[in-house]
Structures are given as C-alpha cells and as structure tokens.
Design an enzyme around this catalytic site. Structure first.
Site, PDB file in Angstrom:
ATOM      1  N   ARG A  63       0.972  -1.080   0.088  1.00 45.18           N
ATOM      2  CA  ARG A  63       0.025  -0.006  -0.169  1.00 45.18           C
ATOM      3  C   ARG A  63       0.817   1.123  -0.012  1.00 45.18           C
ATOM      4  O   ARG A  63       0.621   2.119  -0.803  1.00 45.18           O
ATOM      5  CB  ARG A  63      -0.843   0.018   1.205  1.00 45.18           C
ATOM      6  N   TYR A 116     -16.333  17.504 -14.969  1.00 41.89           N
ATOM      7  CA  TYR A 116     -16.722  16.011 -15.232  1.00 41.89           C
ATOM      8  C   TYR A 116     -17.838  15.633 -14.295  1.00 41.89           C
ATOM      9  O   TYR A 116     -17.494  16.022 -12.988  1.00 41.89           O
ATOM     10  CB  TYR A 116     -15.358  15.453 -15.156  1.00 41.89           C
ATOM     11  N   ASP A 189      -7.189  19.442 -13.995  1.00 40.84           N
ATOM     12  CA  ASP A 189      -7.568  18.222 -14.371  1.00 40.84           C
ATOM     13  C   ASP A 189      -7.269  17.991 -15.938  1.00 40.84           C
ATOM     14  O   ASP A 189      -7.621  18.674 -16.828  1.00 40.84           O
ATOM     15  CB  ASP A 189      -8.922  17.778 -14.298  1.00 40.84           C
ATOM     16  N   LYS A 214      -8.050   7.051 -19.304  1.00 47.83           N
ATOM     17  CA  LYS A 214      -8.356   7.790 -20.635  1.00 47.83           C
ATOM     18  C   LYS A 214      -7.027   7.705 -21.333  1.00 47.83           C
ATOM     19  O   LYS A 214      -6.683   6.692 -21.635  1.00 47.83           O
ATOM     20  CB  LYS A 214      -9.039   9.211 -20.355  1.00 47.83           C
TER      21      LYS A 214
HETATM   22  C1  LIG Z   1     -13.036   9.887 -16.501  1.00 50.30           C
HETATM   23  C2  LIG Z   1     -12.669  11.419 -15.884  1.00 50.30           C
HETATM   24  C3  LIG Z   1     -12.658  11.359 -14.768  1.00 50.30           C
HETATM   25  C4  LIG Z   1     -12.789  10.304 -13.328  1.00 50.30           C
HETATM   26  O1  LIG Z   1     -11.869   9.310 -13.597  1.00 50.30           O
HETATM   27  P1  LIG Z   1     -12.007   7.781 -13.331  1.00 50.30           P
HETATM   28  O2  LIG Z   1     -10.738   7.005 -13.752  1.00 50.30           O
HETATM   29  O3  LIG Z   1     -13.332   7.335 -14.188  1.00 50.30           O
HETATM   30  O4  LIG Z   1     -12.261   7.863 -11.813  1.00 50.30           O
HETATM   31  C5  LIG Z   1     -12.010  12.462 -14.197  1.00 50.30           C
HETATM   32  N1  LIG Z   1     -12.119  13.726 -14.896  1.00 50.30           N
HETATM   33  C6  LIG Z   1     -12.108  13.563 -16.263  1.00 50.30           C
HETATM   34  C7  LIG Z   1     -12.190  14.626 -17.024  1.00 50.30           C
HETATM   35  C8  LIG Z   1     -12.497  12.456 -16.714  1.00 50.30           C
HETATM   36  O5  LIG Z   1     -12.791  12.289 -17.999  1.00 50.30           O
END
Ligand SMILES: *Cc1c(COP(=O)(O)O)cnc(C)c1O
Length: 394
Positions: A63, A116, A189, A214
């Site tokens: 962890r 998001y 982000d 992504k």
């Molecule tokens: C998918 C996404 C998230 C969340 O991420 P997860 O891996 O699904 O928890 C946060 N910000 C953006 C812009 C996203 O596209």
C-alpha cells in the site's frame, strides 16, 4: 521511504531528454539482476527486511509503495515535469485523496461549472457533507473565477481544460495567477489533453490530476488515476494521504498504465490527425449545424488553446440539424465508432451526452444541448471513420 522516484525523474529531465524518450525510459532502469528491460509486475504485498527496519530500497508494504507503481509514478512525474507522481485506483480516488490532503472542513473551492460529472458528484455529495464548500464558475471566464474566489477561505481553484463535452478552454497561466493571489492552489484536471499536449505545471499550476483510464492508459483496458505535484510540501501531504486512505493503483494496473504511456506521443498525434480529418468532414456535412473543436478559428478558446496546447486533442463534439432524435439515431447507427461512455482509447467511441454521460445534470446549469454528439476519435484508418459517420448521419 526512498526518494528514488523523484531523483529518477529529475535525472531524466536534467538530461534534457525529449517527451517520447522520457515516456519510454523515465522511471525505470533495466533490472540489475536480470536485465529485464520492462519493469516486472511485482505481485507482492510485503518485502523481506534485512534485520528489523532494514528495508531494501525503502519497500515495506505494497500500500505504501510497490516497485511497479513506483516506475509508473516516476514516469508520470517526468512527463508532467513535476516533483513527484502518485498513482491511484481511479481518477476519482486521486481527486478524493488530494482534497483530503489539502482541504479541511470549512474550506472553499472553486470548480468548473461544466466539471466532469463524477468530479461534480464528488464535490456535491461527498466532500460537501464533509464540510468542503464549492462555488461553480466557467473556466473560460477568468473574471468569473476571480469573483468566485473567497480570499482566506478558498483553498483550491479547480480547472479542467478542455472541458467535457463542450470543450471550453481555461487559461492556465491566468487562472494560476487568480489562485495564487488568493493564497489558493491551482489544480488542473489534464485528462482530456494528456501530458503530451499540455503541461499545466509548467504554466503555473500546482497539481495535475489525471484519469489515466483515458489517454494515459489509452487502450480502454484499465481504470486508474494520478496526481503530479510541483512542490515537495504538497508532495509530502499527498504521500501521507495516499498511504493513509489506501486507494492505490495495484501492480497489474500500474503495469498496464505504464505500457500505455510508452506510446502516448504517437497515439496522441494520430488521435489529433484523425480528429482534424473528422472536424473538416463534419464542418462540410449538411446534417451538421455546429462543430465544437478548440482547433477551429471560431472556437472561443482557440487563441488560449493555441498558446497552451501542442495540438487540440482527440475529442470532437457536434450538433445536428435534426435535433435530439437525429442525434440519438446517429449514435445508434455507427459501426466503426462504438456507442459507449468513456474516451481516450485507441478505438473510436460515440455517445449522446444528454442521455448518457450528462443525463444526471439535466435541468441544472450543467445541462448540455439535446442535439449534441460527442466523439472520442480513435486511431483507426481515417477514411473508415469518415465513411462511418457519413453513413450514420444519413
Ligand atoms: C473519467 C474522468 C475522471 C474520473 O476518472 P475515473 O478514472 O473514471 O475515476 C475525471 N476527470 C475527467 C476529465 C474524466 O474524463
């Protein structure tokens, strides 16, 4: 805990290596005992100690740290040009850990008015009841963000750019100044751009957030998240909370994500090439009334995007002349584009935000047009993508 990770990233940066070289080499040297060129999947929960407290390389319990995760974290730090990277079980796990590390009940944050959906839910339904207040503002409007800041109480200005699905652009340098003037941190982000197209820490942001699910992972085969931070003090807080909360990336997931990052540069260039082809095609299509892409001159964020992004990314949104019905029908008719949520993988995806990713925000400020379609343009043969869209639009 060893500082092997950040030293490693620093060393690669000092060598002045290019992005793709760092993507392939940063964070791992061939294994000293076997010469393995790729980091092994260290499927172990614990580590033998050489006498009590005699840790090898700082590893004690997985962890706290695992060598496969260490390799990924160092690679991410190098790509975002940060002090240190941290890998999590998901993007939202990364976000929650950051908020717990940096905020206290009674603090305030400014978030995008088109954040998001999962991020918005986290702020509204989880951090809110815990005591963290939020105000929404349009990231494309620096004055609106400044007006939303409460000096002395705002701890974080949170930005996505480009946003989802309307691809609004926030000026990272200007927003960093707004945050810093108020004694707050700027968190970006960077999921939609990926570190290949945009490096927020270089533009003044303090923390970068990724859903590595992504573009970073890039193959739609793993869910993960990351934080990359600019300064040591924030890094120490995040490290403490990463270990205390424990929502870490496992070794298999870390390995897959790192494998994805190796090819981020070539994938992003192809995503952008194909997106540009799709944009040109849609712009001329009679069934399409608006194409939304930051690379277009008429996009309101075009000038800022040109300054802070290398290219404009693989997400394209557009509106159809036939309204909601045509939008929904089109999404159901494609054969190469797969009808699915998520984005950033090698395969092209199509979705109807109003009924899918953004259904939960209907009737709020975050509502999106009913005739809107979002594409995550993949890296297939461009002609096949255009033919598929042409057929589906009828
Ligand atoms: C998918 C996404 C998230 C969340 O991420 P997860 O891996 O699904 O928890 C946060 N910000 C953006 C812009 C996203 O596209």
């Amino acid at each position: 805990m060893t500082h092997r990770t950040s030293e490693h990233a620093d060393r690669d940066q000092e060598k002045g290596a290019g992005f793709e070289t760092r993507a392939i080499h940063a964070g791992y040297d061939p294994d000293p005992t076997t010469g393995a060129v790729i980091p092994p999947i260290f499927a172990t929960s614990t580590y033998k100690q050489d006498g009590v407290g005699g840790l090898r390389g700082g590893y004690e319990y997985s962890r706290s740290a695992n060598p496969t995760r260490t390799a990924l974290e160092a690679n991410l730090a190098s790509l975002e040009q940060g002090e240190r990277g941290f890998a999590f079980a998901s993007g939202l796990a990364a976000e929650h850990t950051l908020l717990q590390a940096m905020c206290r009940p009674g603090d305030h944050v400014v978030i995008p008015d088109d954040a998001y959906g999962g991020t918005y839910r986290l702020f509204a339904k989880v951090e809110g009841p815990w005591g963290l207040e939020h105000t929404t503002a349009a990231v494309s409007d620096v004055d609106a963000v400044r007006a939303a800041v409460r000096p002395g109480r705002t701890r974080i200005v949170w930005v996505e750019t480009p946003t989802n699905p309307l691809l609004n652009i926030g000026d990272i340098e200007a927003l960093a100044a707004v945050a810093h003037d108020a004694g707050a941190l700027l968190v970006v982000d960077n999921t939609f751009a990926s570190p290949y197209l945009q490096q927020p820490l270089v533009l003044g942001a303090d923390v970068v957030v990724h859903s590595t699910t992504k573009y970073c992972g890039g193959h739609s085969d793993v869910v993960g998240g990351a934080l990359v931070v600019r300064d040591l003090e924030v890094a120490e807080q995040v490290a403490f909370h990463q270990n205390s909360i424990g929502a870490v990336a496992g070794p298999f997931d870390s390995w897959l994500t790192l494998r994805g990052l190796r090819t981020l540069g070539v994938r992003m260039d192809r995503h952008c090439d194909n997106a540009e082809r799709v944009v040109r095609f849609l712009t001329e299509h009679p069934a399409v009334c608006q194409v939304i892409y930051p690379g277009l001159q008429q996009h309101p964020g075009h000038a800022v995007a040109s300054r802070q992004m290398k290219r404009y990314g693989g997400i394209v949104s557009f509106r159809v002349t036939g309204g909601e019905e045509q939008a929904v029908d089109t999404c159901g008719r494609t054969e190469v584009f797969t009808l699915a949520e998520s984005l950033g993988g090698i395969e092209s995806l199509i979705e109807h935000p109003g009924r899918m990713t953004h259904a939960s925000v209907a009737g709020t400020d975050l509502e999106v047009p009913a005739d809107l379609i979002r594409l995550s343009v993949g890296i297939e043969t461009a002609e096949d993508l255009l033919a598929d869209l042409d057929r589906a639009l009828g």
